[in-house]
Design an enzyme around this catalytic site. Structure first.
Site, mmCIF file in Angstrom:
data_model
loop_
_atom_site.group_PDB
_atom_site.id
_atom_site.type_symbol
_atom_site.label_atom_id
_atom_site.label_comp_id
_atom_site.label_asym_id
_atom_site.label_seq_id
_atom_site.Cartn_x
_atom_site.Cartn_y
_atom_site.Cartn_z
ATOM 1 N N LYS A 1 -46.808 59.748 -139.384
ATOM 2 C CA LYS A 1 -45.755 58.822 -139.804
ATOM 3 C C LYS A 1 -45.632 57.760 -138.742
ATOM 4 C CE LYS A 1 -42.259 57.720 -142.463
ATOM 5 N NZ LYS A 1 -42.962 56.435 -142.655
ATOM 6 N N GLN B 1 -45.377 57.185 -130.796
ATOM 7 C CA GLN B 1 -44.753 57.633 -132.051
ATOM 8 C C GLN B 1 -44.701 59.164 -132.158
ATOM 9 O OE1 GLN B 1 -44.142 54.829 -134.439
ATOM 10 N NE2 GLN B 1 -42.675 56.260 -135.311
ATOM 11 N N LYS C 1 -41.588 60.168 -130.235
ATOM 12 C CA LYS C 1 -40.392 59.651 -130.910
ATOM 13 C C LYS C 1 -40.095 60.500 -132.147
ATOM 14 C CE LYS C 1 -40.521 55.318 -131.616
ATOM 15 N NZ LYS C 1 -40.557 53.914 -132.036
ATOM 16 N N LYS D 1 -49.959 55.227 -136.492
ATOM 17 C CA LYS D 1 -49.605 53.805 -136.475
ATOM 18 C C LYS D 1 -50.792 53.029 -137.033
ATOM 19 C CE LYS D 1 -46.312 50.937 -135.225
ATOM 20 N NZ LYS D 1 -44.845 51.123 -135.210
ATOM 21 N N GLY E 1 -42.965 49.940 -142.231
ATOM 22 C CA GLY E 1 -43.066 48.585 -141.693
ATOM 23 C C GLY E 1 -43.037 48.565 -140.177
ATOM 24 N N ASP E 2 -43.289 47.412 -139.630
ATOM 25 C CA ASP E 2 -43.158 47.135 -138.190
ATOM 26 C C ASP E 2 -43.175 45.610 -138.082
ATOM 27 O OD1 ASP E 2 -43.249 48.493 -135.381
ATOM 28 O OD2 ASP E 2 -44.735 46.923 -135.202
ATOM 29 N N THR F 1 -33.061 50.892 -137.643
ATOM 30 C CA THR F 1 -33.501 50.853 -136.244
ATOM 31 C C THR F 1 -32.439 50.173 -135.373
ATOM 32 O OG1 THR F 1 -35.766 50.773 -137.028
ATOM 33 C CG2 THR F 1 -35.417 50.287 -134.710
ATOM 34 N N SER G 1 -36.636 56.742 -142.270
ATOM 35 C CA SER G 1 -37.830 56.863 -143.113
ATOM 36 C C SER G 1 -38.023 58.311 -143.547
ATOM 37 C CB SER G 1 -39.079 56.419 -142.359
ATOM 38 O OG SER G 1 -39.179 55.019 -142.360
HETATM 39 P P1 NDP Z 1 -39.980 41.606 -136.910
HETATM 40 O O1 NDP Z 1 -41.316 41.115 -137.299
HETATM 41 O O2 NDP Z 1 -38.920 41.699 -137.945
HETATM 42 O O3 NDP Z 1 -39.388 40.735 -135.702
HETATM 43 C C1 NDP Z 1 -40.059 40.630 -134.490
HETATM 44 C C2 NDP Z 1 -39.280 39.702 -133.584
HETATM 45 O O4 NDP Z 1 -39.882 39.715 -132.304
HETATM 46 C C3 NDP Z 1 -39.311 38.269 -134.039
HETATM 47 O O5 NDP Z 1 -38.151 37.608 -133.632
HETATM 48 C C4 NDP Z 1 -40.537 37.727 -133.309
HETATM 49 O O6 NDP Z 1 -40.533 36.331 -133.135
HETATM 50 C C5 NDP Z 1 -40.418 38.427 -131.998
HETATM 51 N N1 NDP Z 1 -41.750 38.562 -131.387
HETATM 52 C C6 NDP Z 1 -42.846 39.141 -131.920
HETATM 53 N N2 NDP Z 1 -43.899 39.053 -131.097
HETATM 54 C C7 NDP Z 1 -43.453 38.406 -130.018
HETATM 55 C C8 NDP Z 1 -44.036 38.013 -128.808
HETATM 56 N N3 NDP Z 1 -45.351 38.249 -128.541
HETATM 57 N N4 NDP Z 1 -43.271 37.382 -127.895
HETATM 58 C C9 NDP Z 1 -41.950 37.154 -128.145
HETATM 59 N N5 NDP Z 1 -41.330 37.499 -129.283
HETATM 60 C C10 NDP Z 1 -42.067 38.106 -130.192
HETATM 61 O O7 NDP Z 1 -40.235 43.026 -136.223
HETATM 62 P P2 NDP Z 1 -39.229 44.237 -135.997
HETATM 63 O O8 NDP Z 1 -37.871 43.717 -135.723
HETATM 64 O O9 NDP Z 1 -39.432 45.197 -137.103
HETATM 65 O O10 NDP Z 1 -39.847 44.913 -134.700
HETATM 66 C C11 NDP Z 1 -39.457 44.522 -133.372
HETATM 67 C C12 NDP Z 1 -39.840 45.600 -132.395
HETATM 68 O O11 NDP Z 1 -39.187 46.830 -132.761
HETATM 69 C C13 NDP Z 1 -41.325 45.947 -132.336
HETATM 70 O O12 NDP Z 1 -41.659 46.341 -131.023
HETATM 71 C C14 NDP Z 1 -41.434 47.159 -133.256
HETATM 72 O O13 NDP Z 1 -42.555 47.955 -132.960
HETATM 73 C C15 NDP Z 1 -40.140 47.870 -132.900
HETATM 74 N N6 NDP Z 1 -39.674 48.817 -133.889
HETATM 75 C C16 NDP Z 1 -39.428 48.439 -135.178
HETATM 76 C C17 NDP Z 1 -38.962 49.372 -136.085
HETATM 77 C C18 NDP Z 1 -38.564 48.973 -137.459
HETATM 78 O O14 NDP Z 1 -37.992 49.814 -138.164
HETATM 79 N N7 NDP Z 1 -38.779 47.742 -137.897
HETATM 80 C C19 NDP Z 1 -38.804 50.773 -135.728
HETATM 81 C C20 NDP Z 1 -39.009 51.061 -134.323
HETATM 82 C C21 NDP Z 1 -39.460 50.105 -133.461
HETATM 83 P P3 NDP Z 1 -41.546 35.404 -134.021
HETATM 84 O O15 NDP Z 1 -40.918 35.376 -135.390
HETATM 85 O O16 NDP Z 1 -41.538 34.102 -133.330
HETATM 86 O O17 NDP Z 1 -42.884 36.082 -134.003
#
Ligand code: NDP
Length: 445
Positions: free
Chosen positions: A90, A111, A114, A126, A165-166, A209, A377
């Site tokens: 997962k 993961q 976690k 992943k 998703g991620d 999250t 999830s």
């Molecule tokens: P989204 O795609 O919804 O948002 C990502 C955000 O981070 C955007 O604002 C993006 O900006 C910014 N970002 C991405 N890459 C970079 C970078 N290289 N430098 C600076 N900013 C960056 O993703 P999520 O919110 O889903 O995920 C965010 C984090 O949380 C990740 O690390 C993910 O693995 C983790 N996570 C997510 C979960 C989930 O349920 N969604 C669960 C657990 C962890 P821009 O639009 O400009 O790219």
């Protein structure tokens, strides 16, 4: 470090060259486990670590698709099925140009621990692609998702591997992938989580999250004589995790004054208007700089790293890996930060984490603090399996219960091994113990 743990770490790094993010995750986790191996020689006898650091399976594939100009595009696709000792693999799918095997392996490895911490029966995996959904039409995203699923479908299943998703994979992408899976596998099952409420999704998955991060941090703060109430908070990112972390922190009485994207950050001393950010990011798929169209009095600064110069009591890095380095940690501490909670995966470098610990900053590590998404999830999987539907409040209260439970579980593990308030070590130890016991029980497989 325990000699066996050090040997396995050195060998794993040598055996996986040019994978810096995977090395970083290996180092972070294995460094926490020395005392556990000192106390439990049976783990070394079973060579549990050699098995744990090696993914059970890695799938890499070609993803060809046709863009709106009729031109063929080819991306890379991955799924790392890391460990299934405690349940089906997962973990999310990430679509971002930076994706490579090192990043997918670091995410898959984290993961495992976690998912173990959630207390739910889910193993670690992943996947993703170096495809960039940004700037693509809905038709292009759909054709890409269909091509991705045309290969992935043969490796996943509701009892085998259940992606979610991620970064870059939200409701739209999950919908396209689920639709194509259903067509070619001819079954409407819980093979992906994060589905829409109309076709088997769960309430709270979208918020899970971010909300979970704040539930976890609130428990940590309460147990240390503090809370979100009245605090100034900085949240990096403006995607799924960041938006709902802002929402819940605000409900708990905090003021979020800064958010960012990969281009830069906004500072609004009156508190960032979340409805404006939601419209920019969720509806218009725009840039955080567009915030000035809603609030011209706010500030926009180019460069996302600058967000850590904004003074705050609590910092919630919710964007991406290694976004918070030692230099940023030093500035945060100088400006009086009291707590850091990782919403993103591995957002702080190992040096930054060490600095926070040395300066008595309460630190909520990602694998515990952001486990709310995968926990929800797993609740979605449970509802699919039972063909029932819990309402918003039911799922939300289960999420809150899980997140506070995770805090106490890791605090207890830290206590048992004399680690004090080192919740990072506590999380690694508590996550490891359950997986190791399950692996030992199942023999050499
Ligand atoms: P989204 O795609 O919804 O948002 C990502 C955000 O981070 C955007 O604002 C993006 O900006 C910014 N970002 C991405 N890459 C970079 C970078 N290289 N430098 C600076 N900013 C960056 O993703 P999520 O919110 O889903 O995920 C965010 C984090 O949380 C990740 O690390 C993910 O693995 C983790 N996570 C997510 C979960 C989930 O349920 N969604 C669960 C657990 C962890 P821009 O639009 O400009 O790219």
């Amino acid at each position: 470090m325990n000699a066996y743990v050090q040997r396995v770490l050195d060998t794993a790094i040598a055996n996986n060259p040019n994978e810096p993010e995977f090395h970083q995750a290996l180092t972070e986790i294995l460094s926490s486990l020395s005392e556990v191996f000192d106390a439990h020689p049976e783990y070394e006898k079973s060579q549990i670590l050699e098995m744990l650091v090696e993914p059970e399976r890695i799938i890499a594939f070609r993803v060809p698709w046709v863009d709106d100009n009729g031109k063929v595009q080819v991306n890379k696709g991955y799924r790392v099925q890391f460990n299934s000792a405690i349940g089906p693999y997962k973990g999310g799918l990430r679509f971002h140009p930076s994706v490579n095997i090192s990043i997918i392996k670091f995410l898959g490895f984290e993961q495992i621990f976690k998912n173990s911490l959630t207390g739910l029966p889910i193993g670690g995996g992943k996947g993703g692609s170096n495809f960039d959904p940004k700037g693509k039409s809905d038709g292009e995203v759909m054709r890409f998702c269909q091509s991705f699923m045309a290969e992935l479908y043969r490796h996943i299943g509701s009892e085998t591997d259940v992606p979610a998703g991620d970064i870059g994979v939200g409701g739209r992408e999950i919908g396209y992938m689920f639709g194509y899976y259903k067509k070619i596998a001819d079954e409407h099952t819980g093979v992906l989580t994060g589905r829409g409420l109309e076709y088997g999704g769960s309430f709270v998955r979208v918020q899970a999250t971010g909300y979970g991060l704040v539930y976890f941090m609130e428990e940590m703060l309460l147990c240390n004589g503090s809370s979100f109430d009245g605090k100034t908070v900085v949240v990096s990112g403006s995607g799924n995790v960041a938006i709902y972390a802002h929402e819940k922190a605000t409900k708990m009485g905090a003021k979020v004054v800064a958010m960012s994207d990969s281009g830069g950050y906004i500072y609004d001393k009156n508190g960032v208007d979340l409805e404006a950010v939601k419209e920019i990011k969720e509806v218009k798929r725009g840039r955080i700089s567009d915030y000035l169209n809603y609030h011209p009095e706010a500030e926009y600064h180019k460069g996302c790293k600058g967000i850590w110069t904004v003074p705050c009591d609590i910092a919630l890095p919710c964007a991406t890996q290694n976004e918070l380095d030692l230099e940023s940690a030093e500035i945060l501490v100088k400006n009086g930060v009291k707590a850091v909670g990782e919403g993103a995966n591995m957002p702080s470098t190992n040096e930054a984490v060490k600095y926070f610990m040395e300066h008595d900053v309460l630190f909520g590590p990602a694998k515990a603090a952001n486990a709310g998404g995968v926990a929800c999830s797993a609740l979605e999987m449970a509802q699919s399996g039972m063909r029932i539907f819990w309402n918003f409040d039911e799922v939300d209260s289960k999420l809150q219960h899980i997140m506070t439970g995770i805090f106490h579980n890791i605090a207890d593990a830290a206590e048992r091994y004399g680690k004090g308030k080192n919740y990072l070590d506590g999380a690694n130890i508590a996550g490891f113990e359950k997986v190791a016991k399950a692996m030992m029980a199942q023999g050499v497989v």
